[in-house]
Write an enzyme that holds these catalytic residues in place. Structure first.
Site, PDB file in Angstrom:
ATOM      1  N   SER A  70       0.800  -1.236   0.000  1.00 24.85           N
ATOM      2  CA  SER A  70       0.000   0.000   0.000  1.00 24.85           C
ATOM      3  C   SER A  70       0.829   1.281   0.000  1.00 24.85           C
ATOM      4  CB  SER A  70      -0.927   0.023   1.218  1.00 24.85           C
ATOM      5  OG  SER A  70      -2.150  -0.551   0.895  1.00 24.85           O
ATOM      6  N   LYS A  73       0.420   3.489  -2.924  1.00 21.60           N
ATOM      7  CA  LYS A  73      -0.767   4.302  -3.217  1.00 21.60           C
ATOM      8  C   LYS A  73      -0.500   5.807  -3.383  1.00 21.60           C
ATOM      9  CE  LYS A  73      -3.895   0.910  -1.193  1.00 21.60           C
ATOM     10  NZ  LYS A  73      -4.561   0.454   0.044  1.00 21.60           N
ATOM     11  N   TYR A 195      -3.007  -2.399 -10.359  1.00 16.47           N
ATOM     12  CA  TYR A 195      -2.881  -2.193  -8.908  1.00 16.47           C
ATOM     13  C   TYR A 195      -2.115  -3.355  -8.255  1.00 16.47           C
ATOM     14  CZ  TYR A 195      -4.262  -2.093  -4.010  1.00 16.47           C
ATOM     15  OH  TYR A 195      -4.239  -2.135  -2.643  1.00 16.47           O
ATOM     16  N   TYR A 247      -3.958   3.502   7.753  1.00 13.54           N
ATOM     17  CA  TYR A 247      -5.145   2.670   7.966  1.00 13.54           C
ATOM     18  C   TYR A 247      -6.025   3.356   9.010  1.00 13.54           C
ATOM     19  CZ  TYR A 247      -2.310  -0.693   5.401  1.00 13.54           C
ATOM     20  OH  TYR A 247      -1.526  -1.293   4.462  1.00 13.54           O
ATOM     21  N   VAL A 265       1.075  -3.582   4.002  1.00 12.05           N
ATOM     22  CA  VAL A 265       1.038  -4.888   4.674  1.00 12.05           C
ATOM     23  C   VAL A 265       2.317  -5.701   4.463  1.00 12.05           C
ATOM     24  CG1 VAL A 265      -1.481  -5.127   4.722  1.00 12.05           C
ATOM     25  CG2 VAL A 265      -0.191  -5.983   2.753  1.00 12.05           C
TER      26      VAL A 265
HETATM   27  N1  GLU Z   1      -1.930  -5.562  -2.197  1.00  7.05           N
HETATM   28  C1  GLU Z   1      -2.618  -5.261  -1.023  1.00  7.05           C
HETATM   29  C2  GLU Z   1      -4.110  -5.256  -1.191  1.00  7.05           C
HETATM   30  O1  GLU Z   1      -4.707  -4.393  -1.773  1.00  7.05           O
HETATM   31  C3  GLU Z   1      -2.122  -4.012  -0.426  1.00  7.05           C
HETATM   32  C4  GLU Z   1      -2.651  -3.924   0.915  1.00  7.05           C
HETATM   33  C5  GLU Z   1      -1.926  -3.015   1.840  1.00  7.05           C
HETATM   34  O2  GLU Z   1      -0.689  -2.929   1.866  1.00  7.05           O
HETATM   35  O3  GLU Z   1      -2.668  -2.382   2.598  1.00  7.05           O
HETATM   36  O4  GLU Z   1      -4.773  -6.123  -0.733  1.00  7.05           O
END
Ligand code: GLU
Length: 330
Positions: A70, A73, A195, A247, A265
């Protein structure tokens, strides 16, 4: 900027002290909802700090590769902003904290848009907005964008990508929801695949520290001197990181660390003190919010010791208006 007069040994020592302070904490769990994410070395721990003028201080596993997840992003959001402009992107993605899980299958009930680019719905929309001739070119532009921030050529981890592509049904559901509401006008499978790929780009702790330092340096990479983003867009990206980057622990993070940040994550955390410092931590055991346990602890300790909280007023600070006189007084 760390003042020129400071012995660089002082900063290096603080980084090492904080590392030692946090190293003993082996609480938390590896992310395992993408099978390949559970295959990392759980004890890995790296801490790296890079200044906006390009000095790098690191300790521990700073060259171990892990997937950006993430933390990608804000960078894809940045590229979408550069490609499409703030107004067009704002018609597709809001900038409000959501309070929902990062992978919630929902839109804002009033605007019918993803609430922000740091949750999956907003991130998949940002990936859909990136320009390019075809899907390959669009992903390549994302990869090159991240590489400009990091100052070296980054590559995608094929195994993690395959693992996520095999299991990412929830993200596909989000893609189809976005398509049905007209937020994504193109093929949702293509956007979701992009993504997955961006989340699977391998980085090191040092890379993340330099990506953070580039954001701290108004979008200019302090080592390569390549421009990764304009100053105006950097400000927007950092604003969204401040309110939505951690988060559902964003409020706790701002009060105890006080830096725009993004975690993933994969176990990485990237934090920025605008104009001054980029920080990165890698430690893959996560707390219940999905943030790296040691990462949060290390950022808290660094923020306290180096007085990095962005609302902290240093004794040397002065108001912008230094004095006011009437014409008669002058
Ligand atoms: N590839 C992960 C997902 O979208 C990224 C999640 C994350 O790092 O929060 O499920």
């Amino acid at each position: 900027m760390v003042p020129q007069t400071v012995d660089p040994g002082v900063v290096a020592r603080i980084v090492t002290d904080v590392y030692e302070l946090c190293r003993g904490d082996d609480s938390g769990e590896l992310a395992d909802y993408i099978p390949e994410l559970a295959a990392v070395q759980p004890d890995s721990f790296g801490l790296c700090l890079a200044t906006a003028d390009g000095r790098v201080y690191g300790t521990g596993d700073v060259t171990t590769e892990f997937t950006i997840q993430s933390i990608s992003k804000p960078f894809t959001y940045a590229l979408a902003l550069a490609d499409r402009g703030i107004a067009t992107v704002a018609e597709h993605i809001d900038v409000e904290p959501s309070g929902d899980a990062f992978n919630e299958i929902s839109l804002d009930p009033v605007t019918e848009r993803p609430r922000n680019p740091m949750i999956n719905a907003g991130a998949i929309t940002a990936a859909a907005l990136v320009n390019g001739r075809d899907p390959t070119d669009r992903f390549e532009r994302i990869r090159r964008c991240y590489s400009r921030f990091a100052g070296r050529e980054l590559t995608m981890n094929q195994a993690v990508y395959a693992s996520e592509a095999r299991t990412g049904f929830r993200n596909r559901a989000i893609g189809y929801m976005l398509r049905s509401f007209g937020i994504i006008e193109s093929d949702p499978d293509e956007a979701v695949d992009r993504y997955f790929r961006q989340c699977s780009i391998d980085v090191t702790c040092r890379d993340l520290a330099l990506m953070a330092a580039t954001l701290a340096n108004n979008g200019l990479n302090p080592l390569t001197h390549e421009r990764a983003l304009t100053a105006a867009l950097t400000e927007r990206v950092l604003s969204v990181m401040t309110t939505c980057g951690m988060y559902n622990a964003a409020g706790d993070w701002v009060t105890t660390v006080g830096l725009p940040a993004k975690s993933g994550v994969g176990g990485g955390i990237l934090a920025v003190l605008p104009g001054q410092i980029g920080i990165a931590v890698y430690s893959p055991r996560l707390d219940t919010h999905g943030n790296s346990v040691r990462g949060v602890a290390a950022c808290r300790a660094l923020s306290q010791r180096l007085e990095l909280h962005f609302l902290h007023v240093t004794r040397s600070a002065r108001t912008a208006i230094r004095a006011a006189y009437t014409v008669a007084e002058v």
